[in-house]
Design a protein around this motif. Structure first.
Motif, PDB file in Angstrom:
ATOM      1  N   LEU A   1       1.015  -1.174  -0.028  1.00  0.00           N
ATOM      2  CA  LEU A   1       0.225   0.042   0.125  1.00  0.00           C
ATOM      3  C   LEU A   1       1.419   1.072   0.110  1.00  0.00           C
ATOM      4  O   LEU A   1       0.660   2.240  -0.633  1.00  0.00           O
ATOM      5  CB  LEU A   1      -1.115  -0.043   1.317  1.00  0.00           C
ATOM      6  CG  LEU A   1      -1.556   1.392   1.477  1.00  0.00           C
ATOM      7  CD1 LEU A   1      -2.965   0.904   0.161  1.00  0.00           C
ATOM      8  CD2 LEU A   1      -2.326   1.127   2.350  1.00  0.00           C
TER       9      LEU A   1
ATOM     10  N   LEU B   1      -7.601   3.969  -5.771  1.00  0.00           N
ATOM     11  CA  LEU B   1      -6.275   5.318  -4.551  1.00  0.00           C
ATOM     12  C   LEU B   1      -6.141   6.127  -5.692  1.00  0.00           C
ATOM     13  O   LEU B   1      -5.491   7.361  -4.856  1.00  0.00           O
ATOM     14  CB  LEU B   1      -5.376   4.100  -3.718  1.00  0.00           C
ATOM     15  CG  LEU B   1      -5.669   3.207  -3.604  1.00  0.00           C
ATOM     16  CD1 LEU B   1      -3.940   2.498  -3.453  1.00  0.00           C
ATOM     17  CD2 LEU B   1      -6.269   3.341  -2.378  1.00  0.00           C
ATOM     18  N   ASP B   2      -6.774   6.683  -6.863  1.00  0.00           N
ATOM     19  CA  ASP B   2      -6.548   7.605  -7.891  1.00  0.00           C
ATOM     20  C   ASP B   2      -6.712   8.523  -8.160  1.00  0.00           C
ATOM     21  O   ASP B   2      -8.449   8.648  -8.042  1.00  0.00           O
ATOM     22  CB  ASP B   2      -6.015   6.570  -9.385  1.00  0.00           C
ATOM     23  CG  ASP B   2      -5.890   7.847  -9.914  1.00  0.00           C
ATOM     24  OD1 ASP B   2      -5.044   9.028  -9.964  1.00  0.00           O
ATOM     25  OD2 ASP B   2      -6.300   7.658 -11.433  1.00  0.00           O
TER      26      ASP B   2
ATOM     27  N   LYS C   1       2.704   2.171  -3.327  1.00  0.00           N
ATOM     28  CA  LYS C   1       1.038   1.845  -4.323  1.00  0.00           C
ATOM     29  C   LYS C   1       0.933   3.448  -4.165  1.00  0.00           C
ATOM     30  O   LYS C   1       0.771   4.232  -4.806  1.00  0.00           O
ATOM     31  CB  LYS C   1      -0.156   1.424  -4.462  1.00  0.00           C
ATOM     32  CG  LYS C   1      -0.597   0.303  -4.966  1.00  0.00           C
ATOM     33  CD  LYS C   1      -1.437  -0.922  -4.282  1.00  0.00           C
ATOM     34  CE  LYS C   1      -1.573  -2.298  -4.970  1.00  0.00           C
ATOM     35  NZ  LYS C   1      -2.870  -2.713  -4.252  1.00  0.00           N
ATOM     36  N   LYS C   2       1.026   4.564  -3.534  1.00  0.00           N
ATOM     37  CA  LYS C   2       0.478   5.581  -2.780  1.00  0.00           C
ATOM     38  C   LYS C   2       1.472   6.739  -3.319  1.00  0.00           C
ATOM     39  O   LYS C   2       1.440   7.930  -3.908  1.00  0.00           O
ATOM     40  CB  LYS C   2       0.201   5.541  -1.754  1.00  0.00           C
ATOM     41  CG  LYS C   2      -0.779   5.470  -0.863  1.00  0.00           C
ATOM     42  CD  LYS C   2      -1.218   5.930  -0.044  1.00  0.00           C
ATOM     43  CE  LYS C   2      -2.393   5.212   1.557  1.00  0.00           C
ATOM     44  NZ  LYS C   2      -2.616   5.158   2.689  1.00  0.00           N
ATOM     45  N   ARG C   3       3.017   5.901  -2.869  1.00  0.00           N
ATOM     46  CA  ARG C   3       3.951   6.874  -3.200  1.00  0.00           C
ATOM     47  C   ARG C   3       4.540   6.671  -5.251  1.00  0.00           C
ATOM     48  O   ARG C   3       4.711   7.610  -5.700  1.00  0.00           O
ATOM     49  CB  ARG C   3       4.847   6.199  -3.097  1.00  0.00           C
ATOM     50  CG  ARG C   3       6.687   6.287  -3.568  1.00  0.00           C
ATOM     51  CD  ARG C   3       6.893   7.863  -3.220  1.00  0.00           C
ATOM     52  NE  ARG C   3       8.185   8.814  -3.465  1.00  0.00           N
ATOM     53  CZ  ARG C   3       8.920  10.012  -3.440  1.00  0.00           C
ATOM     54  NH1 ARG C   3       7.569  10.321  -3.183  1.00  0.00           N
ATOM     55  NH2 ARG C   3      10.079   9.827  -4.478  1.00  0.00           N
TER      56      ARG C   3
ATOM     57  N   LEU D   1       1.493   6.525  -7.023  1.00  0.00           N
ATOM     58  CA  LEU D   1       0.803   7.353  -7.354  1.00  0.00           C
ATOM     59  C   LEU D   1       1.503   9.066  -7.341  1.00  0.00           C
ATOM     60  O   LEU D   1       1.259   9.652  -8.397  1.00  0.00           O
ATOM     61  CB  LEU D   1      -0.728   7.388  -6.463  1.00  0.00           C
ATOM     62  CG  LEU D   1      -1.717   6.400  -6.819  1.00  0.00           C
ATOM     63  CD1 LEU D   1      -2.623   5.274  -6.305  1.00  0.00           C
ATOM     64  CD2 LEU D   1      -2.250   5.999  -8.393  1.00  0.00           C
ATOM     65  N   GLU D   2       1.498   8.901  -5.823  1.00  0.00           N
ATOM     66  CA  GLU D   2       2.368  10.575  -6.094  1.00  0.00           C
ATOM     67  C   GLU D   2       3.239  10.984  -7.142  1.00  0.00           C
ATOM     68  O   GLU D   2       2.939  12.571  -7.259  1.00  0.00           O
ATOM     69  CB  GLU D   2       2.951  10.859  -4.321  1.00  0.00           C
ATOM     70  CG  GLU D   2       3.693  12.059  -4.250  1.00  0.00           C
ATOM     71  CD  GLU D   2       4.155  11.509  -3.173  1.00  0.00           C
ATOM     72  OE1 GLU D   2       6.165  12.014  -2.802  1.00  0.00           O
ATOM     73  OE2 GLU D   2       3.984  10.835  -2.015  1.00  0.00           O
TER      74      GLU D   2
END
Length: 489
Positions: A270, A309-310, A273-275, A277-278
């Motif tokens: 997770l 998460l996008d 994934k967030k990194r 997208l960032e």
């Protein structure tokens, strides 16, 4: 029905074969200058002795229809009595000169061999026939009349199916979408092809996981796109590798399979994934998320998709029913900005004028029914059981020879050999022993790795398949000739 010689017909088998091959040659299936399949290959296909095929070839050779080319095989004669003495197209040159590249030879060989029903197929990325929801489909077709017009449909696909997918994506994958943001495709493969052809141009740079299913596809090289690797570890790729690649090569698209990745089975954490997208937002690089496996989570708790998460619509989401329902339905989809969907839909119209209406209707009815829930529960249970069987077999038969991490979903298990072996020789001998798999060398840069797929094989075949493989591997490991350096094509 595929042709086969008829035993007991009164005509010798070799004469039947000779007559059939001559007919194929006259009709242009094997034009002048082309090569016939080998004697061994035809003998296996038609279940006759090789000597029978040799006699058939001799009959054709005596008539001047074919000729033996030393070191190459048996070729259809360019000129003989059956053909006018005129120039014919150089089909061999044309086949090789096309801009769309063929699959790699090793992939073609594996696919050809897996057509043999006696082979234990641990290579094909599809489900076994017993996992197909046949009863549910029969019930739908019996109880719900098909009343659609069988003409060309909407460029983005059947509206009812796209509306069904809006609810399906929200309920099962946490993704908000609209019917206009969805394009129906002929499986995920066509979706990826459309993205590459429409959104990239020759010379563009893309980032792809290594190892990855994408490496086995000729899509990128056919489009003249430069491919750069993102190494896959225990938690998936390191997003900061994207940053480094972008600094050097100006990456245009990132292709990832974050949940139960093919072939490693890993899940992108997770945090990563967030990194990712960032970085996508900061650098303005779109992400193509290929998500065929997330719903196969054996514990019933799928990991979140990137798309869910996008918040900025930076992700083009690709999925299909191939790995969770049936590959033959050929139902896939892309979710993304409406302008992108319209561009891809226009290209799809050029290719095939839209997807077939009937499988779209059937897919919509099935996804919207209680039968889908029951099917998904049964699928997860069965795949989890198959995973247990293959991991038991590997521990039992190859306790020191291979290393692997048990996947929590998907249909693949990625194994690393603890000793170097000639990968092509290992595959060739394994196929002879009646089991097929995919060697790591066609999936990326990792050497001495193997992808076993447990979705296609029946449960009772899994232990036997690993047993056959283990016998070949142990034989090569004890044979000095099998310890040569890896021969990568």
């Amino acid at each position: 029905m595929e042709w086969k010689p008829k035993r007991g017909s009164g005509v010798p088998l070799y004469k039947q074969i000779a007559a059939y091959l001559e007919e194929c040659i006259i009709k242009g299936e094997f034009p002048p200058g082309s090569f016939l399949p080998s004697e061994r290959e035809l003998a296996k296909k038609w279940q006759v002795n090789r000597s029978t095929v040799v006699s058939a070839f001799e009959e054709l050779r005596a008539s001047g229809i074919i000729e033996r080319i030393q070191g190459s095989g048996t070729q259809v004669s360019s000129v003989h009595g059956r053909f006018p003495q005129q120039r014919v197209p150089n089909w061999g040159h044309l086949v090789e000169a096309g801009s769309f590249l063929p699959n790699y030879p090793l992939i073609r060989k594996i696919r050809k061999e897996t057509l043999d029903h006696e082979l234990i197929d641990m290579a094909s990325g599809e489900l076994s026939p017993d996992l197909f929801p046949a009863n549910a489909f029969q019930t739908i077709m019996a109880q719900q009349p098909f009343d659609y017009h069988l003409g060309y449909g909407h460029p983005q696909g059947n509206l009812e199916l796209r509306q069904t997918l809006v609810h399906h994506m929200k309920k099962w994958r946490g993704i908000d979408s609209t019917a206009s943001s969805i394009l129906i495709t002929s499986g995920a493969q066509q979706a990826l092809h459309l993205i590459v052809q429409c959104l990239l141009k020759p010379g563009d740079a893309v980032a792809v996981e290594d190892p990855s299913y994408f490496y086995s596809l000729p899509l990128f090289h056919s489009a003249g796109v430069r491919v750069f690797s993102l190494p896959v570890g225990g938690d998936g790729i390191d997003p900061d590798d994207v940053l480094e690649l972008h600094r050097k090569h100006r990456i245009k698209l990132i292709f990832v399979n974050p949940n139960y990745q093919n072939p490693t089975g890993t899940v992108l954490s997770l945090a990563r994934k967030k990194r990712l997208l960032e970085l996508s937002v900061r650098l303005g690089i779109p992400i193509v998320e290929d998500d065929p496996y997330s719903l196969t989570a054996f514990d019933g708790e799928p990991p979140p998709t990137l798309k869910s998460l996008d918040p900025m619509a930076n992700v083009l989401y690709v999925s299909s029913l191939t790995k969770i329902v049936a590959s033959g339905l050929r139902i896939g989809w892309i979710i993304g900005p409406q302008a992108v969907m319209e561009r891809l839909a226009d290209a799809k119209q050029i290719i095939d004028f839209g997807h077939s209406v009937f499988p779209q209707w059937l897919a919509s009815k099935f996804l919207g029914s209680d039968s889908f829930v029951q099917h998904l529960q049964a699928l997860r249970h069965s795949l989890g059981r198959k995973k247990d069987l293959i991991t038991f077999a590997l521990h039992d038969l190859l306790p020191t020879e291979v290393e692997f991490v048990e996947p929590a979903g998907g249909i693949h298990i990625w194994c690393r050999l603890n000793r170097e072996v000639n990968e092509q020789k290992l595959l060739k001998q394994s196929i002879k022993q009646g089991v097929a798999y995919v060697p790591g060398l066609v999936l990326g840069s990792n050497k001495n790795c193997i992808r076993f797929t447990f979705g296609r094989a029946e449960q009772e075949q899994i232990y036997e398949g690993i047993k056959r493989f283990s016998e070949v591997l142990k034989s090569l490991l004890h044979d000095k000739s099998g310890e040569s350096s890896v021969n990568v094509p």
